[in-house]
Design an enzyme around this catalytic site. Structure first.
Site, PDB file in Angstrom:
ATOM      1  N   LYS A  99       7.079  -1.151  -2.370  1.00  0.00           N
ATOM      2  CA  LYS A  99       5.761  -0.630  -2.738  1.00  0.00           C
ATOM      3  C   LYS A  99       5.161  -1.509  -3.838  1.00  0.00           C
ATOM      4  O   LYS A  99       5.867  -2.100  -4.642  1.00  0.00           O
ATOM      5  CB  LYS A  99       5.888   0.820  -3.227  1.00  0.00           C
ATOM      6  CG  LYS A  99       6.443   1.792  -2.191  1.00  0.00           C
ATOM      7  CD  LYS A  99       5.442   2.010  -1.064  1.00  0.00           C
ATOM      8  CE  LYS A  99       5.932   3.094  -0.088  1.00  0.00           C
ATOM      9  NZ  LYS A  99       7.056   2.656   0.757  1.00  0.00           N
ATOM     10  N   ASP A 100       3.840  -1.551  -3.847  1.00  0.00           N
ATOM     11  CA  ASP A 100       3.119  -2.378  -4.811  1.00  0.00           C
ATOM     12  C   ASP A 100       3.517  -2.054  -6.247  1.00  0.00           C
ATOM     13  O   ASP A 100       3.725  -0.888  -6.604  1.00  0.00           O
ATOM     14  CB  ASP A 100       1.609  -2.158  -4.669  1.00  0.00           C
ATOM     15  CG  ASP A 100       1.087  -2.654  -3.337  1.00  0.00           C
ATOM     16  OD1 ASP A 100       0.753  -3.832  -3.233  1.00  0.00           O
ATOM     17  OD2 ASP A 100       1.017  -1.824  -2.400  1.00  0.00           O
ATOM     18  N   ARG A 101       3.570  -3.103  -7.068  1.00  0.00           N
ATOM     19  CA  ARG A 101       3.806  -2.889  -8.496  1.00  0.00           C
ATOM     20  C   ARG A 101       2.559  -2.336  -9.180  1.00  0.00           C
ATOM     21  O   ARG A 101       2.647  -1.386  -9.966  1.00  0.00           O
ATOM     22  CB  ARG A 101       4.230  -4.203  -9.161  1.00  0.00           C
ATOM     23  CG  ARG A 101       4.361  -4.067 -10.674  1.00  0.00           C
ATOM     24  CD  ARG A 101       4.864  -5.320 -11.333  1.00  0.00           C
ATOM     25  NE  ARG A 101       5.013  -5.107 -12.767  1.00  0.00           N
ATOM     26  CZ  ARG A 101       5.520  -5.997 -13.609  1.00  0.00           C
ATOM     27  NH1 ARG A 101       5.931  -7.168 -13.157  1.00  0.00           N
ATOM     28  NH2 ARG A 101       5.616  -5.725 -14.892  1.00  0.00           N
ATOM     29  N   LYS A 141       6.533   5.961  -9.261  1.00  0.00           N
ATOM     30  CA  LYS A 141       6.557   4.811 -10.161  1.00  0.00           C
ATOM     31  C   LYS A 141       5.131   4.346 -10.452  1.00  0.00           C
ATOM     32  O   LYS A 141       4.232   4.498  -9.629  1.00  0.00           O
ATOM     33  CB  LYS A 141       7.409   3.675  -9.605  1.00  0.00           C
ATOM     34  CG  LYS A 141       6.914   3.040  -8.316  1.00  0.00           C
ATOM     35  CD  LYS A 141       7.892   1.971  -7.854  1.00  0.00           C
ATOM     36  CE  LYS A 141       7.351   1.206  -6.660  1.00  0.00           C
ATOM     37  NZ  LYS A 141       6.135   0.413  -6.950  1.00  0.00           N
TER      38      LYS A 141
END
Length: 331
Positions: free
Chosen positions: A84-86, A55
């Site tokens: 998880k981090d954007r 992503k």
């Protein structure tokens, strides 16, 4: 004495000398690459379809919702091991409960913010914490300051580790989740959503752990054990994840932990009443396979792995100060 309020987070001390250097973090999503390290690969058989997903610019919960929609299942039928981090390029596993019917090929799913790289069946649903850890590749740009001081801290972290603080992500925007958690435990705030309640409890618990770790560093105890310390399975000292039951430490270690708990009695008492049990967490994080390179004078590239529940930002904080580009508020 009035109960303290937690509207802003304190500045918890670093273990190593401040380098005085500064850098920009996450100017591009590709500057922060995270690859999840699963506990085991999917076996190829079972009621759950595991998806290997990359992503870029999306958060984990959003991707899970899109996968549920594409597979025609409920949101609760989709599992993942960690958030998880954007603002990063990340790769992680998702699972979808699909016990009957034909297996959809979700590799054909097209979305601008994520791609399904592969899929394979497995017997178990992915649940939070079902991972060994994460591998990071981080590009720090616009580095200014004393490069030799940064190098010295890199060497120190490689040999002696970094404080295993919970990162800012755990505490919500501006640390608001700690104060909301305090208000919830004090019954000043009613929280109906179980997930929201869990977030607030996690923030409060992490705050107390960070306070214990910070107190040890302030007392010059970094890299040292205290009489009565509780060690983890590899012989490293641990700190408390507060809850019901007797503190596991004894002697000087117990006195230090109880002293912090007394300063935050409302939080600790509230966690006990909420039914959390005493647990332990390592005080030191050791980044594995740490390497670094300076492709330009003002650019530093780091690579390392961390076990589950350990924050890369806590490692970065031992090296230099970082700032991220300003972004519009997200819905």
């Amino acid at each position: 004495m009035d109960d303290p309020r937690y509207s802003t987070l304190p500045h918890w001390p670093a273990a190593h000398p401040a380098s005085g250097a500064h850098a920009t973090l996450k100017r591009l999503n590709e500057d922060f690459i995270v690859t999840e390290l699963p506990l085991q690969p999917p076996s190829g058989e079972g009621e759950h379809l595991w998806l290997d997903v990359e992503k870029n610019g999306a958060n984990t919960a959003f991707v899970a919702q899109q996968l549920a929609r594409a597979a025609g299942v409920r949101d609760v039928d989709v599992g993942y091991a960690g958030l998880k981090d954007r603002h990063a390029l990340t790769r992680q596993w998702f699972s979808i409960h699909l016990p009957k019917g034909e297996t959809p090929d979700l590799r054909l799913l097209q979305h601008p913010e994520f791609t399904v790289l592969g899929q394979r069946r497995h017997a178990r649903k992915l649940r939070p914490g079902d991972l060994q850890g994460n591998r990071f590749r981080i590009v720090l740009r616009d580095v200014t300051g004393d490069r030799d001081a940064v190098e010295a801290n890199l060497q120190a972290v490689a040999s002696r580790g970094a404080p295993n603080y919970f990162g800012a992500q755990r505490f919500g925007h501006g640390g608001d989740n700690v104060e909301r958690g305090r208000a919830m435990l004090a019954r000043e705030l009613r929280v109906r959503d179980p997930k929201q309640k869990g977030l607030y409890l996690s923030a409060v618990r992490a705050f107390v752990f960070n306070e214990v770790l910070a107190e040890r560093i302030r007392r010059g105890l970094w890299g040292r054990t205290l009489p009565g310390d509780v060690m983890d399975e590899v012989g490293r000292p641990t700190g408390p994840l507060w809850g019901r039951g007797r503190v596991a430490t004894t002697d000087a270690a117990q006195a230090l932990e109880n002293g912090v708990a007394e300063r935050h009695a409302a939080l600790c008492g509230g966690m006990e009443y909420a039914g959390l049990d005493q647990e332990r967490r390592a005080l030191v994080a050791y980044p594995a396979d740490l390497s670094w390179d300076w492709p330009q004078d003002d650019r530093l590239v780091l690579a390392f792995s961390l076990p589950a529940g350990t924050y890369a930002t806590s490692v970065l904080d031992e090296l230099l100060r970082t700032t991220e580009p300003e972004r519009h508020a997200e819905s």
